[in-house]
Scaffold this active site. Structure first.
Site, PDB file in Angstrom:
ATOM      1  N   GLY A   1       0.787  -1.236   0.000  1.00  0.00           N
ATOM      2  CA  GLY A   1       0.000   0.000   0.000  1.00  0.00           C
ATOM      3  C   GLY A   1       0.813   1.278   0.000  1.00  0.00           C
ATOM      4  O   GLY A   1       0.330   2.320   0.457  1.00  0.00           O
ATOM      5  N   SER A   2       2.032   1.237  -0.567  1.00  0.00           N
ATOM      6  CA  SER A   2       2.806   2.490  -0.574  1.00  0.00           C
ATOM      7  C   SER A   2       2.201   3.511  -1.536  1.00  0.00           C
ATOM      8  O   SER A   2       2.283   4.722  -1.294  1.00  0.00           O
ATOM      9  CB  SER A   2       4.282   2.229  -0.903  1.00  0.00           C
ATOM     10  OG  SER A   2       4.445   1.849  -2.245  1.00  0.00           O
ATOM     11  N   ASN A   3       1.587   3.056  -2.611  1.00  0.00           N
ATOM     12  CA  ASN A   3       0.902   4.010  -3.502  1.00  0.00           C
ATOM     13  C   ASN A   3      -0.341   4.589  -2.831  1.00  0.00           C
ATOM     14  O   ASN A   3      -0.653   5.768  -3.007  1.00  0.00           O
ATOM     15  CB  ASN A   3       0.553   3.350  -4.836  1.00  0.00           C
ATOM     16  CG  ASN A   3       1.731   3.348  -5.786  1.00  0.00           C
ATOM     17  OD1 ASN A   3       2.107   4.391  -6.327  1.00  0.00           O
ATOM     18  ND2 ASN A   3       2.344   2.183  -5.961  1.00  0.00           N
TER      19      ASN A   3
ATOM     20  N   ASN B   1      -5.159   2.264 -13.012  1.00  0.00           N
ATOM     21  CA  ASN B   1      -4.174   1.348 -12.446  1.00  0.00           C
ATOM     22  C   ASN B   1      -2.790   1.966 -12.608  1.00  0.00           C
ATOM     23  O   ASN B   1      -2.564   2.775 -13.504  1.00  0.00           O
ATOM     24  CB  ASN B   1      -4.217   0.000 -13.178  1.00  0.00           C
ATOM     25  CG  ASN B   1      -3.248  -1.008 -12.590  1.00  0.00           C
ATOM     26  OD1 ASN B   1      -3.106  -1.104 -11.357  1.00  0.00           O
ATOM     27  ND2 ASN B   1      -2.557  -1.750 -13.442  1.00  0.00           N
TER      28      ASN B   1
ATOM     29  N   HIS C   1       1.256   0.819 -13.062  1.00  0.00           N
ATOM     30  CA  HIS C   1       2.062  -0.351 -13.434  1.00  0.00           C
ATOM     31  C   HIS C   1       3.520   0.078 -13.562  1.00  0.00           C
ATOM     32  O   HIS C   1       3.808   1.105 -14.179  1.00  0.00           O
ATOM     33  CB  HIS C   1       1.553  -0.914 -14.769  1.00  0.00           C
ATOM     34  CG  HIS C   1       2.253  -2.168 -15.178  1.00  0.00           C
ATOM     35  ND1 HIS C   1       1.921  -3.413 -14.665  1.00  0.00           N
ATOM     36  CD2 HIS C   1       3.277  -2.374 -16.031  1.00  0.00           C
ATOM     37  CE1 HIS C   1       2.713  -4.329 -15.191  1.00  0.00           C
ATOM     38  NE2 HIS C   1       3.545  -3.726 -16.024  1.00  0.00           N
TER      39      HIS C   1
ATOM     40  N   LEU D   1      -5.411  -7.042 -20.088  1.00  0.00           N
ATOM     41  CA  LEU D   1      -4.462  -6.819 -18.988  1.00  0.00           C
ATOM     42  C   LEU D   1      -3.454  -5.707 -19.318  1.00  0.00           C
ATOM     43  O   LEU D   1      -2.750  -5.788 -20.329  1.00  0.00           O
ATOM     44  CB  LEU D   1      -3.717  -8.136 -18.707  1.00  0.00           C
ATOM     45  CG  LEU D   1      -2.674  -8.066 -17.589  1.00  0.00           C
ATOM     46  CD1 LEU D   1      -3.339  -7.843 -16.250  1.00  0.00           C
ATOM     47  CD2 LEU D   1      -1.827  -9.327 -17.579  1.00  0.00           C
ATOM     48  N   ASP D   2      -3.417  -4.682 -18.471  1.00  0.00           N
ATOM     49  CA  ASP D   2      -2.424  -3.603 -18.581  1.00  0.00           C
ATOM     50  C   ASP D   2      -2.406  -2.958 -19.968  1.00  0.00           C
ATOM     51  O   ASP D   2      -1.338  -2.573 -20.472  1.00  0.00           O
ATOM     52  CB  ASP D   2      -1.013  -4.128 -18.235  1.00  0.00           C
ATOM     53  CG  ASP D   2      -0.919  -4.609 -16.792  1.00  0.00           C
ATOM     54  OD1 ASP D   2      -1.643  -4.071 -15.940  1.00  0.00           O
ATOM     55  OD2 ASP D   2      -0.134  -5.535 -16.526  1.00  0.00           O
TER      56      ASP D   2
END
Ligand code: GRF
Length: 193
Positions: A13-15, A108, A110, A145-146
């Site tokens: 959870g650093s973001n 998101n 990445h 995905l991404d």
């Protein structure tokens, strides 16, 4: 206008913490309505608790299908009337049930310059590829995905002797600046539309 965020995490959870800090320091004009984790032991939940943000654990283990699980996530987020869903190290693939519930409202982050190195272990992928540069990307989430439209990217040089961990640590510093800025930009766009 509605600037309520729902943040989904699975781990450290650093973001999430970077988003909380940016809101507190008024670099990001938003509020976090709820932090949802799919694991009760996600360390990042503590960042939310310390900031007085509501947390919820919805474990995928209690559900027989992905759709059922995603409907529970959607329900919790809709109940809090979130304007934007921010995935921050959420390690579950989201089904069309989820994506269609928040069209163009899911972000998101990445740790690569997408479309390069999607999926797992992007830092190792960059090293294996002999890349001289990688970075971080904030993008809209779609059904692949991404692969959704990019909101913001920042390059990070690969240094001689880098390991996946050392590269990840340098990219992470950039992520923490990038995600709040990208969220702000998307919210500004929503308010203008
Ligand atoms: C970050 O590198 C993010 O880009 C990726 O997962 C990691 C999550 O880290 N999607 P944290 O939980 O935010 O510290």
């Amino acid at each position: 206008m509605n600037r309520r965020l729902g943040v989904l995490i699975s781990g450290r959870g650093s973001n999430l913490k970077a988003i909380i800090d940016a809101i507190e320091q008024k670099r990001l004009d938003a509020s976090i309505a709820i932090v949802i984790a799919n694991r009760a032991d996600a360390p990042g939940l503590d960042h939310a608790r310390k900031a007085g943000i509501e947390t919820l654990v919805i474990s995928h283990k209690g559900f027989t299908t992905r759709d059922e699980y995603d409907r529970a996530l959607v329900g919790a987020l809709k109940e809090r009337n979130v304007a934007l869903v921010c995935l921050a190290g959420f390690m579950r693939l989201l089904s069309p049930v989820f994506i269609d519930a928040f069209p163009h409202r899911i972000l998101n982050i990445h740790p690569s310059l997408l479309p390069k190195y999607p999926g797992l272990h992007p830092q190792q992928q960059a090293l294996d590829d002999g890349a001289s540069v990688s970075g971080a990307t904030v993008h809209f989430v779609n059904k692949e995905l991404d692969a959704g439209p990019v909101v913001m990217q920042q390059a990070v040089p690969v240094q001689r002797g880098d390991t996946a961990d050392s590269l990840a640590a340098r990219i992470l510093i950039v992520e923490h600046q990038l995600y709040p800025r990208a969220i702000q930009q998307v919210l500004n766009g929503l308010s203008a539309s």
